[in-house]
Scaffold this active site. Structure first.
Site, PDB file in Angstrom:
ATOM      1  N   CYS A  73      41.607 -37.103 -96.451  1.00 44.96           N
ATOM      2  CA  CYS A  73      41.531 -36.290 -97.662  1.00 44.96           C
ATOM      3  C   CYS A  73      42.171 -37.074 -98.803  1.00 44.96           C
ATOM      4  CB  CYS A  73      42.261 -34.964 -97.459  1.00 44.96           C
ATOM      5  SG  CYS A  73      42.401 -33.942 -98.941  1.00 44.96           S
ATOM      6  N   CYS A 186      36.198 -37.657-102.871  1.00 44.83           N
ATOM      7  CA  CYS A 186      36.573 -36.514-102.029  1.00 44.83           C
ATOM      8  C   CYS A 186      35.776 -36.673-100.746  1.00 44.83           C
ATOM      9  CB  CYS A 186      36.233 -35.195-102.721  1.00 44.83           C
ATOM     10  SG  CYS A 186      36.399 -33.732-101.653  1.00 44.83           S
TER      11      CYS A 186
END
Length: 278
Positions: A73, A186
């Site tokens: 992440c 992302c």
């Protein structure tokens, strides 16, 4: 004994990273934890991100005791990676940050688009990456929370046209801004890489950080000495591994009654085991 890797994200975005590691190292044992109870991270404060991610790392260590943890992440990594490493110094923690260096290497017109969360776009670490590796480039950022929600909640039941429609606002934005390279900052957006490439067109290169993250994870663990069989934590971990299928997806909780079915279907789609609530 095979190396054990734990992957952690706010949701399902990091699964392509786990699958890529398995391609490079088929003998590795992998487990995946999605902090669905606190999804999404991209709009949270830094303190909230540190608090939630620390709890998840503790859970991972207690339940699986992996050889390394991969923070799949970007938002968690740019916000709290150093803090997590200081709090849990006995396990290697590999972060995931936007592939701005790679984008600068391939960009011809020096205009780079960054598609990410608000937390990643606005973070000082991201700005530092640009200064260090793309100082001669113009960075065009776009925070797209709606697209993160689409991947987490609709991607695996959507058809191609729905996916193309979902990514088109972002690709149109980068095309109009003159970008010749788009960074998927992302991990959720990696699921949509093919659709983003199709909408962006042949003149735009789309890059992500899977290659670099997996290379670093394998390099780091290659330097780790084998754990002693007498180590009680290692023994407990081995026992738990026997009861956890390789590449299992676990979550921290549900926000709705239909959430379990959604993630079970996701696992069927990706051909990975469903672990349930960790």
């Amino acid at each position: 004994m095979s190396l054990k890797f734990a992957f952690f994200d706010s949701g399902t975005g990091g699964i392509p990273y786990m699958q890529f590691l398995k391609e490079k190292c088929p003998e590795a044992f992998c487990v995946y934890l999605a902090d669905t109870k606190h999804f999404p991270y991209g709009v949270k404060s830094a303190d909230d991100i540190v608090r939630s991610s620390s709890k998840c790392v503790s859970l991972i260590l207690n339940k699986w005791n992996p050889d390394a943890i991969i923070i799949a992440c970007n938002t968690i990594s740019v916000t709290s990676l150093d803090i997590l490493r200081s709090r849990f110094p006995h396990v290697p923690i590999i972060g995931t940050v936007p592939a701005i260096k790679l984008a600068a290497e391939v960009s011809k017109n020096r205009v780079i688009g960054l598609l990410a969360t608000e937390g990643t776009v606005s973070n000082r670490y991201t700005k530092k990456l640009c200064e260090n590796f793309a100082s001669d480039c113009r960075l065009v950022p776009r925070a797209d929370t709606d697209l993160v929600y689409f991947v987490e909640n609709k991607f695996f039941t959507s058809d191609k046209e729905e996916r193309l429609k979902a990514v088109r606002p972002a690709t149109d934005f980068f095309i109009s801004s003159g970008c010749d390279t788009i960074v998927l900052g992302c991990t959720h957006f990696v699921h949509l890489k093919k659709e983003i490439e199709e909408c962006a067109g042949a003149g735009i290169t789309v890059v992500d950080s899977r290659e670099g993250v997996v290379r670093q994870a394998l390099k780091t663990t290659a330097q780790i000495p084998p754990k002693e069989d007498a180590d009680i934590f290692g023994a407990v971990s081995d026992l738990l591994q026997e009861h956890t299928a390789d590449q299992s997806l676990f979550v921290t909780g549900f926000s709705g009654n239909d959430e379990s079915e959604k993630y079970e279907n996701l696992c069927l789609h990706l051909n990975i085991p469903w672990g349930g609530i960790a």
